[in-house]
Write a protein that holds these residues in place. Sequence first.
Motif, PDB file in Angstrom:
ATOM      1  N   VAL A   1      -6.200  -9.404  51.867  1.00 61.81           N
ATOM      2  CA  VAL A   1      -5.941  -8.924  50.512  1.00 61.81           C
ATOM      3  C   VAL A   1      -7.231  -8.356  49.944  1.00 61.81           C
ATOM      4  O   VAL A   1      -8.281  -9.005  49.980  1.00 61.81           O
ATOM      5  CB  VAL A   1      -5.407 -10.054  49.610  1.00 61.81           C
ATOM      6  N   VAL A   2      -7.139  -7.133  49.420  1.00 60.59           N
ATOM      7  CA  VAL A   2      -8.291  -6.448  48.834  1.00 60.59           C
ATOM      8  C   VAL A   2      -8.024  -6.273  47.342  1.00 60.59           C
ATOM      9  O   VAL A   2      -7.347  -5.329  46.931  1.00 60.59           O
ATOM     10  CB  VAL A   2      -8.532  -5.079  49.495  1.00 60.59           C
ATOM     11  N   PRO A   3      -8.536  -7.192  46.505  1.00 60.08           N
ATOM     12  CA  PRO A   3      -8.356  -7.043  45.058  1.00 60.08           C
ATOM     13  C   PRO A   3      -9.353  -6.027  44.513  1.00 60.08           C
ATOM     14  O   PRO A   3     -10.283  -5.609  45.202  1.00 60.08           O
ATOM     15  CB  PRO A   3      -8.648  -8.453  44.530  1.00 60.08           C
ATOM     16  N   GLY A   4      -9.157  -5.631  43.265  1.00 62.36           N
ATOM     17  CA  GLY A   4     -10.090  -4.680  42.672  1.00 62.36           C
ATOM     18  C   GLY A   4      -9.916  -4.584  41.176  1.00 62.36           C
ATOM     19  O   GLY A   4      -8.800  -4.434  40.690  1.00 62.36           O
ATOM     20  N   VAL A   5     -11.029  -4.685  40.451  1.00 61.72           N
ATOM     21  CA  VAL A   5     -11.033  -4.557  39.000  1.00 61.72           C
ATOM     22  C   VAL A   5     -12.234  -3.709  38.605  1.00 61.72           C
ATOM     23  O   VAL A   5     -13.314  -3.847  39.183  1.00 61.72           O
ATOM     24  CB  VAL A   5     -11.114  -5.940  38.315  1.00 61.72           C
ATOM     25  N   GLY A   6     -12.049  -2.821  37.617  1.00 60.54           N
ATOM     26  CA  GLY A   6     -13.174  -2.044  37.121  1.00 60.54           C
ATOM     27  C   GLY A   6     -13.142  -0.610  37.583  1.00 60.54           C
ATOM     28  O   GLY A   6     -12.088  -0.033  37.808  1.00 60.54           O
TER      29      GLY A   6
ATOM     30  N   GLY B   1      -7.888  -1.869  44.236  1.00 59.26           N
ATOM     31  CA  GLY B   1      -7.720  -2.009  45.683  1.00 59.26           C
ATOM     32  C   GLY B   1      -6.662  -1.077  46.239  1.00 59.26           C
ATOM     33  O   GLY B   1      -6.656  -0.777  47.433  1.00 59.26           O
ATOM     34  N   LEU B   2      -5.735  -0.621  45.386  1.00 61.53           N
ATOM     35  CA  LEU B   2      -4.823   0.471  45.745  1.00 61.53           C
ATOM     36  C   LEU B   2      -5.529   1.811  45.598  1.00 61.53           C
ATOM     37  O   LEU B   2      -5.468   2.660  46.478  1.00 61.53           O
ATOM     38  CB  LEU B   2      -3.569   0.441  44.883  1.00 61.53           C
ATOM     39  N   GLN B   3      -6.206   1.999  44.488  1.00 66.75           N
ATOM     40  CA  GLN B   3      -6.775   3.307  44.182  1.00 66.75           C
ATOM     41  C   GLN B   3      -7.755   3.783  45.250  1.00 66.75           C
ATOM     42  O   GLN B   3      -7.753   4.960  45.626  1.00 66.75           O
ATOM     43  CB  GLN B   3      -7.452   3.255  42.816  1.00 66.75           C
ATOM     44  N   VAL B   4      -8.595   2.877  45.761  1.00 65.69           N
ATOM     45  CA  VAL B   4      -9.625   3.298  46.724  1.00 65.69           C
ATOM     46  C   VAL B   4      -9.041   3.701  48.070  1.00 65.69           C
ATOM     47  O   VAL B   4      -9.750   4.266  48.908  1.00 65.69           O
ATOM     48  CB  VAL B   4     -10.696   2.205  46.922  1.00 65.69           C
ATOM     49  N   LEU B   5      -7.751   3.450  48.290  1.00 61.11           N
ATOM     50  CA  LEU B   5      -7.119   3.866  49.541  1.00 61.11           C
ATOM     51  C   LEU B   5      -6.768   5.353  49.529  1.00 61.11           C
ATOM     52  O   LEU B   5      -6.425   5.917  50.562  1.00 61.11           O
ATOM     53  CB  LEU B   5      -5.866   3.035  49.797  1.00 61.11           C
ATOM     54  N   PHE B   6      -6.895   5.992  48.365  1.00 60.10           N
ATOM     55  CA  PHE B   6      -6.593   7.425  48.251  1.00 60.10           C
ATOM     56  C   PHE B   6      -7.855   8.265  48.484  1.00 60.10           C
ATOM     57  O   PHE B   6      -8.946   7.736  48.700  1.00 60.10           O
ATOM     58  CB  PHE B   6      -5.967   7.710  46.890  1.00 60.10           C
ATOM     59  N   ASP B   7      -7.682   9.587  48.446  1.00 60.50           N
ATOM     60  CA  ASP B   7      -8.766  10.496  48.800  1.00 60.50           C
ATOM     61  C   ASP B   7      -9.995  10.342  47.924  1.00 60.50           C
ATOM     62  O   ASP B   7     -11.122  10.309  48.423  1.00 60.50           O
ATOM     63  CB  ASP B   7      -8.290  11.958  48.715  1.00 60.50           C
ATOM     64  N   GLU B   8      -9.789  10.296  46.613  1.00 62.96           N
ATOM     65  CA  GLU B   8     -10.947  10.215  45.723  1.00 62.96           C
ATOM     66  C   GLU B   8     -10.533   9.743  44.342  1.00 62.96           C
ATOM     67  O   GLU B   8      -9.364   9.787  43.966  1.00 62.96           O
ATOM     68  CB  GLU B   8     -11.656  11.565  45.610  1.00 62.96           C
ATOM     69  N   GLY B   9     -11.539   9.301  43.579  1.00 67.20           N
ATOM     70  CA  GLY B   9     -11.334   8.932  42.191  1.00 67.20           C
ATOM     71  C   GLY B   9     -12.191   9.795  41.295  1.00 67.20           C
ATOM     72  O   GLY B   9     -13.328  10.142  41.649  1.00 67.20           O
ATOM     73  N   VAL B  10     -11.657  10.155  40.131  1.00 62.79           N
ATOM     74  CA  VAL B  10     -12.388  10.978  39.163  1.00 62.79           C
ATOM     75  C   VAL B  10     -12.484  10.195  37.861  1.00 62.79           C
ATOM     76  O   VAL B  10     -11.470   9.951  37.198  1.00 62.79           O
ATOM     77  CB  VAL B  10     -11.691  12.328  38.923  1.00 62.79           C
ATOM     78  N   GLU B  11     -13.690   9.791  37.504  1.00 59.18           N
ATOM     79  CA  GLU B  11     -13.912   9.044  36.273  1.00 59.18           C
ATOM     80  C   GLU B  11     -15.077   9.669  35.520  1.00 59.18           C
ATOM     81  O   GLU B  11     -16.182   9.797  36.071  1.00 59.18           O
ATOM     82  CB  GLU B  11     -14.195   7.579  36.579  1.00 59.18           C
ATOM     83  N   HIS B  12     -14.838  10.064  34.268  1.00 58.18           N
ATOM     84  CA  HIS B  12     -15.880  10.661  33.417  1.00 58.18           C
ATOM     85  C   HIS B  12     -16.521  11.873  34.089  1.00 58.18           C
ATOM     86  O   HIS B  12     -17.734  12.084  33.998  1.00 58.18           O
ATOM     87  CB  HIS B  12     -16.938   9.614  33.070  1.00 58.18           C
ATOM     88  N   GLY B  13     -15.693  12.649  34.785  1.00 57.92           N
ATOM     89  CA  GLY B  13     -16.166  13.860  35.435  1.00 57.92           C
ATOM     90  C   GLY B  13     -16.855  13.653  36.766  1.00 57.92           C
ATOM     91  O   GLY B  13     -17.271  14.621  37.409  1.00 57.92           O
TER      92      GLY B  13
END
Length: 212
Positions: free
Chosen positions: A46-51, A85-97
């Motif tokens: 299990v890969v949790p994730g917050v923040g 932990g779901l989000q990081v399995l995708f290609d990329e994240g965009v936060e504050h540009g």
Amino acid sequence: MSPRNVTVLDYGSGNIRSAVRALEHAGANVTLSAKPDDVLNADGLVVPGVGAFAAVMQGLKDVDAIRMIGRRVAGGRPVLGICVGLQVLFDEGVEHGVRTPGMAEWPGVVERLAADVVPHMGWNTVAPPEGSALFAGIEDQRFYFVHSYGVQKWDFDVTQPAMRPPQVTWAEHGGPFIAAVENGALSATQFHPEKSGDAGAALLNNWLKTLG
């Protein structure tokens, strides 16, 4: 069924203890660890994730978790991601540009939700696909979300006809976003099953049943 051995990845994420307690309540033998033996040899990881997306990716890199998660996925060993932990399995994240590469297991970009009220915090229904293993028997239940970002588009190109496409569960907050993905041994939820009461406990039980 005998209890399954589950490792909750210990890399500094804020909701780790609640995930451990929820899995123990669901009947698993739980180890909190980032040691390679524990991560690679458990029945389930299990890969949790917050923040922030970038901070979670850095935390995973710091304990060599990206390589270990990749090894489990390549070997068909079950992995469950939660929230970021779901989000990081995708290609990329965009936060504050700022764009941060993810693990690219699935196509998609994590972006700020297109809603008047952000974060999306509280209980919400989801729309799982027919035949979902995670949501078996709880298709009409509500789950607890806390997030400002999500994947709002899904464009999975099956290049091999024999490949079974992932099962995607959607929810709505200012527009549709991905609430869960089931892709063989790799599964993840945007919501927090460990904070979702009886419905979350049932989902974790369903996941434990998939561990064999």
